[in-house]
Motif scaffolding. Sequence first.
Motif, PDB file in Angstrom:
ATOM      1  N   ALA A  20      58.968  33.054  52.163  1.00 21.53           N
ATOM      2  CA  ALA A  20      60.243  33.554  52.682  1.00 21.53           C
ATOM      3  C   ALA A  20      60.115  34.238  54.035  1.00 21.53           C
ATOM      4  CB  ALA A  20      60.854  34.535  51.668  1.00 21.53           C
ATOM      5  N   ARG A  21      58.898  34.349  54.547  1.00 22.61           N
ATOM      6  CA  ARG A  21      58.684  35.126  55.773  1.00 22.61           C
ATOM      7  C   ARG A  21      59.080  34.394  57.049  1.00 22.61           C
ATOM      8  NH1 ARG A  21      53.418  36.922  53.635  1.00 22.61           N
ATOM      9  NH2 ARG A  21      53.729  38.986  52.714  1.00 22.61           N
ATOM     10  N   THR A  22      59.190  33.091  56.995  1.00 29.21           N
ATOM     11  CA  THR A  22      59.543  32.331  58.194  1.00 29.21           C
ATOM     12  C   THR A  22      60.700  31.387  57.897  1.00 29.21           C
ATOM     13  OG1 THR A  22      57.842  30.693  57.648  1.00 29.21           O
ATOM     14  CG2 THR A  22      57.233  32.412  59.209  1.00 29.21           C
ATOM     15  N   ALA A  23      61.530  31.176  58.910  1.00 26.78           N
ATOM     16  CA  ALA A  23      62.644  30.230  58.817  1.00 26.78           C
ATOM     17  C   ALA A  23      62.114  28.819  59.084  1.00 26.78           C
ATOM     18  CB  ALA A  23      63.708  30.611  59.841  1.00 26.78           C
ATOM     19  N   PRO A  24      62.926  27.782  58.795  1.00 24.92           N
ATOM     20  CA  PRO A  24      62.475  26.412  59.042  1.00 24.92           C
ATOM     21  C   PRO A  24      62.012  26.163  60.474  1.00 24.92           C
ATOM     22  CG  PRO A  24      64.441  26.397  57.674  1.00 24.92           C
ATOM     23  CD  PRO A  24      64.231  27.817  58.093  1.00 24.92           C
ATOM     24  N   ASP A  25      62.562  26.916  61.445  1.00 25.13           N
ATOM     25  CA  ASP A  25      62.152  26.721  62.836  1.00 25.13           C
ATOM     26  C   ASP A  25      60.898  27.524  63.200  1.00 25.13           C
ATOM     27  OD1 ASP A  25      63.104  29.305  62.884  1.00 25.13           O
ATOM     28  OD2 ASP A  25      64.618  28.962  64.440  1.00 25.13           O
ATOM     29  N   GLY A  26      60.312  28.217  62.210  1.00 22.94           N
ATOM     30  CA  GLY A  26      59.091  28.983  62.447  1.00 22.94           C
ATOM     31  C   GLY A  26      59.322  30.426  62.846  1.00 22.94           C
ATOM     32  N   SER A  27      60.574  30.826  63.014  1.00 19.08           N
ATOM     33  CA  SER A  27      60.855  32.205  63.427  1.00 19.08           C
ATOM     34  C   SER A  27      60.646  33.165  62.255  1.00 19.08           C
ATOM     35  CB  SER A  27      62.290  32.325  63.940  1.00 19.08           C
ATOM     36  OG  SER A  27      63.214  31.941  62.937  1.00 19.08           O
ATOM     37  N   LEU A  28      60.321  34.422  62.584  1.00 17.76           N
ATOM     38  CA  LEU A  28      60.070  35.429  61.563  1.00 17.76           C
ATOM     39  C   LEU A  28      61.366  35.849  60.874  1.00 17.76           C
ATOM     40  CD1 LEU A  28      57.520  37.816  63.323  1.00 17.76           C
ATOM     41  CD2 LEU A  28      57.044  36.016  61.674  1.00 17.76           C
ATOM     42  N   VAL A  29      61.272  36.110  59.579  1.00 16.44           N
ATOM     43  CA  VAL A  29      62.407  36.626  58.805  1.00 16.44           C
ATOM     44  C   VAL A  29      62.009  38.012  58.307  1.00 16.44           C
ATOM     45  CG1 VAL A  29      63.938  36.299  56.828  1.00 16.44           C
ATOM     46  CG2 VAL A  29      63.049  34.304  58.074  1.00 16.44           C
ATOM     47  N   PRO A  30      62.676  39.085  58.766  1.00 15.17           N
ATOM     48  CA  PRO A  30      62.323  40.438  58.309  1.00 15.17           C
ATOM     49  C   PRO A  30      62.484  40.572  56.800  1.00 15.17           C
ATOM     50  CG  PRO A  30      63.791  40.522  60.218  1.00 15.17           C
ATOM     51  CD  PRO A  30      63.762  39.096  59.769  1.00 15.17           C
ATOM     52  N   LEU A  31      61.775  41.526  56.213  1.00 11.75           N
ATOM     53  CA  LEU A  31      61.786  41.722  54.767  1.00 11.75           C
ATOM     54  C   LEU A  31      63.210  41.865  54.226  1.00 11.75           C
ATOM     55  CD1 LEU A  31      60.319  42.272  52.090  1.00 11.75           C
ATOM     56  CD2 LEU A  31      60.122  44.674  52.775  1.00 11.75           C
ATOM     57  N   ALA A  32      64.039  42.652  54.901  1.00  9.26           N
ATOM     58  CA  ALA A  32      65.392  42.901  54.403  1.00  9.26           C
ATOM     59  C   ALA A  32      66.257  41.644  54.380  1.00  9.26           C
ATOM     60  CB  ALA A  32      66.067  43.978  55.255  1.00  9.26           C
ATOM     61  N   GLU A  33      65.908  40.650  55.200  1.00  8.34           N
ATOM     62  CA  GLU A  33      66.721  39.434  55.294  1.00  8.34           C
ATOM     63  C   GLU A  33      66.125  38.252  54.538  1.00  8.34           C
ATOM     64  OE1 GLU A  33      67.332  38.619  59.445  1.00  8.34           O
ATOM     65  OE2 GLU A  33      67.690  40.738  59.909  1.00  8.34           O
ATOM     66  N   GLN A  34      64.991  38.450  53.870  1.00  8.09           N
ATOM     67  CA  GLN A  34      64.329  37.339  53.192  1.00  8.09           C
ATOM     68  C   GLN A  34      65.096  36.896  51.949  1.00  8.09           C
ATOM     69  OE1 GLN A  34      60.193  38.341  52.460  1.00  8.09           O
ATOM     70  NE2 GLN A  34      59.797  38.695  54.638  1.00  8.09           N
ATOM     71  N   ASP A  35      65.027  35.606  51.670  1.00  7.98           N
ATOM     72  CA  ASP A  35      65.602  35.039  50.452  1.00  7.98           C
ATOM     73  C   ASP A  35      64.640  35.343  49.304  1.00  7.98           C
ATOM     74  OD1 ASP A  35      66.560  33.557  48.357  1.00  7.98           O
ATOM     75  OD2 ASP A  35      66.479  31.623  49.390  1.00  7.98           O
ATOM     76  N   ARG A  36      64.997  36.331  48.494  1.00 10.55           N
ATOM     77  CA  ARG A  36      64.081  36.774  47.442  1.00 10.55           C
ATOM     78  C   ARG A  36      63.921  35.738  46.336  1.00 10.55           C
ATOM     79  NH1 ARG A  36      63.825  43.207  47.712  1.00 10.55           N
ATOM     80  NH2 ARG A  36      64.144  43.303  49.961  1.00 10.55           N
ATOM     81  N   GLY A  37      64.793  34.760  46.315  1.00 11.00           N
ATOM     82  CA  GLY A  37      64.629  33.667  45.375  1.00 11.00           C
ATOM     83  C   GLY A  37      63.438  32.795  45.702  1.00 11.00           C
ATOM     84  N   ARG A  38      62.943  32.903  46.923  1.00 11.77           N
ATOM     85  CA  ARG A  38      61.766  32.126  47.333  1.00 11.77           C
ATOM     86  C   ARG A  38      60.463  32.878  47.084  1.00 11.77           C
ATOM     87  NH1 ARG A  38      62.036  29.898  53.168  1.00 11.77           N
ATOM     88  NH2 ARG A  38      60.463  28.493  52.270  1.00 11.77           N
ATOM     89  N   TRP A  39      60.548  34.105  46.634  1.00  4.70           N
ATOM     90  CA  TRP A  39      59.345  34.864  46.322  1.00  4.70           C
ATOM     91  C   TRP A  39      58.707  34.290  45.055  1.00  4.70           C
ATOM     92  CZ3 TRP A  39      60.795  40.768  47.083  1.00  4.70           C
ATOM     93  CH2 TRP A  39      61.068  40.976  48.444  1.00  4.70           C
ATOM     94  N   ASP A  40      57.385  34.313  44.994  1.00  5.09           N
ATOM     95  CA  ASP A  40      56.637  33.768  43.859  1.00  5.09           C
ATOM     96  C   ASP A  40      56.574  34.831  42.756  1.00  5.09           C
ATOM     97  OD1 ASP A  40      54.641  32.923  42.063  1.00  5.09           O
ATOM     98  OD2 ASP A  40      53.639  31.754  43.616  1.00  5.09           O
ATOM     99  N   THR A  41      57.431  34.684  41.746  1.00  2.00           N
ATOM    100  CA  THR A  41      57.508  35.698  40.688  1.00  2.00           C
ATOM    101  C   THR A  41      56.232  35.744  39.845  1.00  2.00           C
ATOM    102  OG1 THR A  41      58.652  34.096  39.287  1.00  2.00           O
ATOM    103  CG2 THR A  41      60.019  35.622  40.557  1.00  2.00           C
ATOM    104  N   GLY A  42      55.538  34.616  39.743  1.00  2.00           N
ATOM    105  CA  GLY A  42      54.283  34.614  38.991  1.00  2.00           C
ATOM    106  C   GLY A  42      53.232  35.489  39.641  1.00  2.00           C
TER     107      GLY A  42
END
Length: 381
Positions: A217-239
């Motif tokens: 979730a740290r980078t957008a499709p274009d490679g730009s950084l995504v700050p923690l507050a704006e990250q899609d938490r659904g993409r975090w690895d819950t395992g």
Amino acid sequence: MDEALLRSLTPSVLGILVRRGADFTAAEDAVQDALVEAVRAWPADPPRDPKGWLVTVAWRRFLDATRADAARRRRESLVDEEPVPGPTPMVDDTLQLYFLCAHPSLTPSSAVALTLRAVGGLTTRQIARACLVPEATMAQRISRAKRTVAGVRFDRPGDVATVLRVLYLVFNEGYGGDVDLSAEAIRLTRQLAATIDHPEVAGLLALMLLHHARRAARTAPDGSLVPLAEQDRGRWDTGLIAEGVEILRAALARDRLGEFQAQAAIAALHADAPTAGETDWVQIVEWYDELTLLTDSPVVRLNRAVAVGEADGPRAGLAALAALDDSLPRYAAVSAYLHERDGDLVTAARRYAEAARRAENLAERDHLMRQAARLNARGCR
């Protein structure tokens, strides 16, 4: 060819040669020769005992090199000691190799390179690509490191804290070439955790897992950084998050708090929040207070200022920031963020631009420049 098997066997094979009397430099060269031979021979004729095969071939290569080197005639007595082929004793020398590769006489970059080579089993080319340096440069770095630790003997316990810092440096190298160094650092730290029972080893492993869980979730499709507050938490690895939290809880229960456990506790609080707005910033500030007592690090105090700004408001964060040296990495970026939160967009835009000029990598620079441009555009309306 099972490359993962070869890499997992490398440290124990190297440790066996060192224990038999080979110095580290000669033993490491012999093991690398054996690995090359394994890549050539195993696909057509896989051995029943891969570790024993590697030990036998590496030992013979070491002896061949010893015989050929007149300057090393003192080792000729080892020639008659070649063991009878057969199952290798289950002695784990991995921990000794960790301490050797984290020797205090080595620079951090050399310690990282030697750890990846000797414990990780990576080739010089793989390490060079991963660390984004020319292969010749990395070869020289590894050669110097091996010369530095040649002849080092372990007559007292090594420094676990130094080993952990080297592994954390490996983790922070991230990804480059065909080797994911963050994943490699996790693999090596798991290996260390299986070798030594220490709460800070568990703390570092938990910290790595919790940070790695957010990677997608740290980078957008274009490679730009995504700050923690704006990250899609659904993409975090819950395992990975669940595993990291479980390891951390077991470490904290031993009541021997260290800096990696405290950092992992902060990461766990971020991971536990369903949304950025639900983050328990008050508890995060409390953990930063613990971490400050443990390390008295200016970088920790800088991160604490951000947490204070979230928990008690941006002006409280700016007050905490004012006590720090403004030449610290990321100081200008933190200042910009807190000024924006406080409504001072002109100062925030200027500080974002200043932070961009100081940025250490292109992605971070571009992100900060976009923040400055966004605020400047708002100021023109």
